[in-house]
Design an enzyme around this catalytic site. Structure first.
Site, PDB file in Angstrom:
ATOM      1  N   ASN A   1      -5.227  10.789   6.135  1.00  0.00           N
ATOM      2  CA  ASN A   1      -4.764   9.441   6.448  1.00  0.00           C
ATOM      3  C   ASN A   1      -5.266   9.039   7.834  1.00  0.00           C
ATOM      4  O   ASN A   1      -5.046   9.767   8.805  1.00  0.00           O
ATOM      5  CB  ASN A   1      -3.230   9.376   6.443  1.00  0.00           C
ATOM      6  CG  ASN A   1      -2.711   8.063   7.024  1.00  0.00           C
ATOM      7  OD1 ASN A   1      -2.730   7.033   6.365  1.00  0.00           O
ATOM      8  ND2 ASN A   1      -2.297   8.068   8.292  1.00  0.00           N
ATOM      9  N   GLU A   2      -5.964   7.908   7.888  1.00  0.00           N
ATOM     10  CA  GLU A   2      -6.452   7.391   9.179  1.00  0.00           C
ATOM     11  C   GLU A   2      -7.016   8.521  10.047  1.00  0.00           C
ATOM     12  O   GLU A   2      -6.655   8.695  11.207  1.00  0.00           O
ATOM     13  CB  GLU A   2      -5.344   6.630   9.903  1.00  0.00           C
ATOM     14  CG  GLU A   2      -4.910   5.385   9.151  1.00  0.00           C
ATOM     15  CD  GLU A   2      -3.929   4.500   9.926  1.00  0.00           C
ATOM     16  OE1 GLU A   2      -3.585   4.839  11.076  1.00  0.00           O
ATOM     17  OE2 GLU A   2      -3.527   3.467   9.366  1.00  0.00           O
TER      18      GLU A   2
ATOM     19  N   GLU B   1      -2.712   0.550   2.753  1.00  0.00           N
ATOM     20  CA  GLU B   1      -1.755   0.072   3.765  1.00  0.00           C
ATOM     21  C   GLU B   1      -2.125  -1.354   4.125  1.00  0.00           C
ATOM     22  O   GLU B   1      -3.240  -1.623   4.590  1.00  0.00           O
ATOM     23  CB  GLU B   1      -1.761   0.944   5.027  1.00  0.00           C
ATOM     24  CG  GLU B   1      -1.099   2.298   4.866  1.00  0.00           C
ATOM     25  CD  GLU B   1      -0.911   3.047   6.187  1.00  0.00           C
ATOM     26  OE1 GLU B   1      -0.719   2.377   7.233  1.00  0.00           O
ATOM     27  OE2 GLU B   1      -0.952   4.292   6.171  1.00  0.00           O
TER      28      GLU B   1
ATOM     29  N   TYR C   1      -3.635  -4.556   8.481  1.00  0.00           N
ATOM     30  CA  TYR C   1      -2.364  -5.242   8.682  1.00  0.00           C
ATOM     31  C   TYR C   1      -2.584  -6.642   9.239  1.00  0.00           C
ATOM     32  O   TYR C   1      -3.573  -6.900   9.936  1.00  0.00           O
ATOM     33  CB  TYR C   1      -1.474  -4.453   9.654  1.00  0.00           C
ATOM     34  CG  TYR C   1      -0.898  -3.183   9.075  1.00  0.00           C
ATOM     35  CD1 TYR C   1       0.251  -3.204   8.299  1.00  0.00           C
ATOM     36  CD2 TYR C   1      -1.521  -1.958   9.289  1.00  0.00           C
ATOM     37  CE1 TYR C   1       0.782  -2.041   7.757  1.00  0.00           C
ATOM     38  CE2 TYR C   1      -1.000  -0.783   8.755  1.00  0.00           C
ATOM     39  CZ  TYR C   1       0.150  -0.832   7.993  1.00  0.00           C
ATOM     40  OH  TYR C   1       0.671   0.316   7.458  1.00  0.00           O
TER      41      TYR C   1
ATOM     42  N   GLU D   1       7.022   6.229   3.657  1.00  0.00           N
ATOM     43  CA  GLU D   1       6.740   7.228   4.684  1.00  0.00           C
ATOM     44  C   GLU D   1       8.044   7.712   5.308  1.00  0.00           C
ATOM     45  O   GLU D   1       9.046   6.984   5.328  1.00  0.00           O
ATOM     46  CB  GLU D   1       5.833   6.623   5.763  1.00  0.00           C
ATOM     47  CG  GLU D   1       5.391   7.624   6.824  1.00  0.00           C
ATOM     48  CD  GLU D   1       4.277   7.088   7.719  1.00  0.00           C
ATOM     49  OE1 GLU D   1       3.711   7.871   8.492  1.00  0.00           O
ATOM     50  OE2 GLU D   1       3.984   5.873   7.644  1.00  0.00           O
TER      51      GLU D   1
END
Length: 523
Positions: free
Chosen positions: A193-194, A327, A273, A48
């Site tokens: 994304n998200e 991710e 995460y 990114e």
């Protein structure tokens, strides 16, 4: 005096016992049995526009004194080629939903701010052509996230035509004028994304409607991808296990079950995460408490995958839609003195164990999980590589990925074992973990992780379906749970060779504490 000596001797023996006595673990493998393919895309990377992930990490410019090829670091390219990176997700992340592709093409680039990550200048000198050149140099494939948040279907459609058209359209001619006459291959496309958070704070219903439009009009025109190697479309999926996330998965997958010819998806993303959002832990200078806490948390990945896979199975029993964990990784407190928006952290022996545990979870769910991208590739979060101007160092996580290369596109082979338990304070974890797979050349590979940071494990492999005479491979361990590689000491945590001979159909290995071991069985 004699009694005193006896007491002292007993104390010394008690203290030494944990290190002297390796605990025995039996693993049973039937090489004649097989499961799903462990897709090579489980070992994908993520780059990114964040901190030094792109600039200084990949891109230094062609006029840099750092050895480079067309502005891309030669040392980084060589390191990534060695781990056979299957795909790289770019340009984000949260950055993707504010990225406008025209800013990054042609001789005059548009300079903007990067409000998501530190509010710094984004020069856009690394754009579409530079990314595709990088992908080509490392021998990988492109996973491009289009701007569904602040962009339009028209903008995204034009970008795909610019990259992939072979016929003489205006956009094809513009691409050729900018230096690349041949169409690019785009293997994967991310439809946002998200979108439930930084990608637009959308409801699942609103995202679904918007995603259908993008799925319809964002086309790949590359002739080489019309029949085989078709571009895979990845929809935004969940970011956790709570009801808001299960509702999201339910909404997308229910619509998929009823989808018509005019729109389609091939994957649903999931982000997870290993992090305490209220109190991020340190990436260096920690002890066994934090070691156990982090690894206990990372094992929750298994239950999360099962939860969302069950919803997907309800609407897609044939498993046509992949769950793509694009991710994941350890997220810790920023290193002192760094820009908090750059997400700078170190990478320790703990992270090597964390990586192995997650890869093994993905492998056990390989029928549904067919893609994963660790966050992130260079200088950000759980990175493979750290750079500082001309210096570069490979992290413990990098070495785990290198050791796992034989598992790419291999066939899962079931392993049965009693994992035992490692206990520290309030934390109880499996003491060992293991997976096995048959590589494309027919060789049987076994990975064994010893989670226990204090005690070695004596592993006995009971084998059927294969007449193995010996085993050889590598093991990764370190003196401490927080051991790291630095620019001054780059070889603190590096793999070392390991081997064993077969006796009576069994192979016995001694695994060091806190270690990741990969071996192949030789016939």
């Amino acid at each position: 005096m004699r009694a005193f000596l006896v007491v002292v001797t007993l104390i010394v023996m008690a203290l030494a016992a944990p290190r002297m006595a390796a605990q025995k673990v039996e693993l049973s493998i039937d090489a004649s049995k097989s499961g799903a393919k462990i897709d090579r895309n489980l070992f994908g990377q993520f780059a990114e526009h964040l901190g030094h992930g792109i600039y200084d990490g990949i891109w230094v410019g062609s006029d840099s004194t750092i050895p480079n090829t067309r502005g891309i670091r030669n040392d980084v390219v060589a390191a990534l080629k060695a781990i056979h990176v299957p795909n790289v997700r770019w340009p984000g992340g949260c950055f993707a939903d504010e990225y406008h592709w025209r800013d990054g093409i042609g001789p005059q680039r548009v300079v903007r701010l990067n409000p998501n990550w530190g509010g710094v200048i984004e020069p856009n000198t690394f754009g579409t052509h530079e990314f595709m050149d990088f992908i080509d140099q490392i021998g990988s494939e492109a996973y491009v996230s289009v701007n569904l948040g602040s962009g339009s279907p028209h903008e995204a459609s034009d970008w795909l035509e610019y990259m992939t058209a072979a016929q003489a359209t205006t956009l094809e001619k513009e691409r050729a004028a900018n230096g690349h006459p041949a169409p690019y291959k785009v293997a994967w496309i991310g439809l946002g994304n998200e979108s439930w958070d930084c990608g637009g704070n959308m409801t699942p219903e609103y995202y679904l409607d918007r995603m259908k439009v993008f799925s319809r009009f964002v086309r790949n025109y590359n002739p080489a991808q019309m029949e085989k190697d078709q571009m895979l479309k990845i929809a935004v999926g969940p970011g956790g296990g709570e009801q808001r996330w299960t509702d999201w998965t339910e909404t997308i997958m229910k619509a998929y079950q009823q989808h018509t010819w005019s729109w389609d998806i091939n994957g649903l993303s999931m982000h997870s995460y290993t992090v305490d959002w209220n109190h991020k832990l340190a990436s260096v200078g920690f002890g066994e408490t934090e070691y156990a806490q982090v690894l206990k948390s990372t094992l929750e990945m298994d239950a999360l995958i099962k939860k969302h896979s069950a919803i997907m199975d309800k609407y897609d029993p044939q498993k046509k839609v992949a769950l793509v964990v694009d991710e994941w990784g350890g997220w810790y407190a920023p290193l002192p003195g760094s820009n908090p928006g750059f997400l700078v952290q170190q990478n320790s022996m703990r992270d090597a164990i964390l990586a192995a545990l997650n890869i093994n979870i993905f492998a056990r769910h390989a029928d549904r999980v067919r893609g994963a991208n660790i966050a992130q590739m260079i200088n950000v979060l759980q990175a493979m590589i750290l750079t500082d101007h001309e210096k570069m160092v490979l992290t413990p996580t990098y070495y785990v990925y290198k050791m796992y290369v034989p598992f790419q596109d291999s066939t899962f082979v079931p392993v049965t074992f009693d994992a035992g338990s490692y206990k520290y304070g309030d934390f109880t974890l499996p003491r060992v973990d293991a997976v096995a797979a048959k590589s494309q050349d027919g060789k049987l590979w076994v990975e064994i992780t010893n989670v226990d940071p204090n005690q070695a494990a004596e592993v006995e492999l009971n084998l059927t379906g294969i007449n193995a005479k010996s085993a050889s491979g590598e093991t990764l361990t370190a003196l401490k749970v927080d051991s790291i590689n630095t620019f001054d000491a780059p070889n603190t945590v590096v793999p070392k060779p390991v081997s064993a001979r077969a006796q009576a159909g069994k192979i016995t290995l001694k695994l060091e504490p806190k270690s990741v071991t990969v071996i192949s069985l030789e016939q």
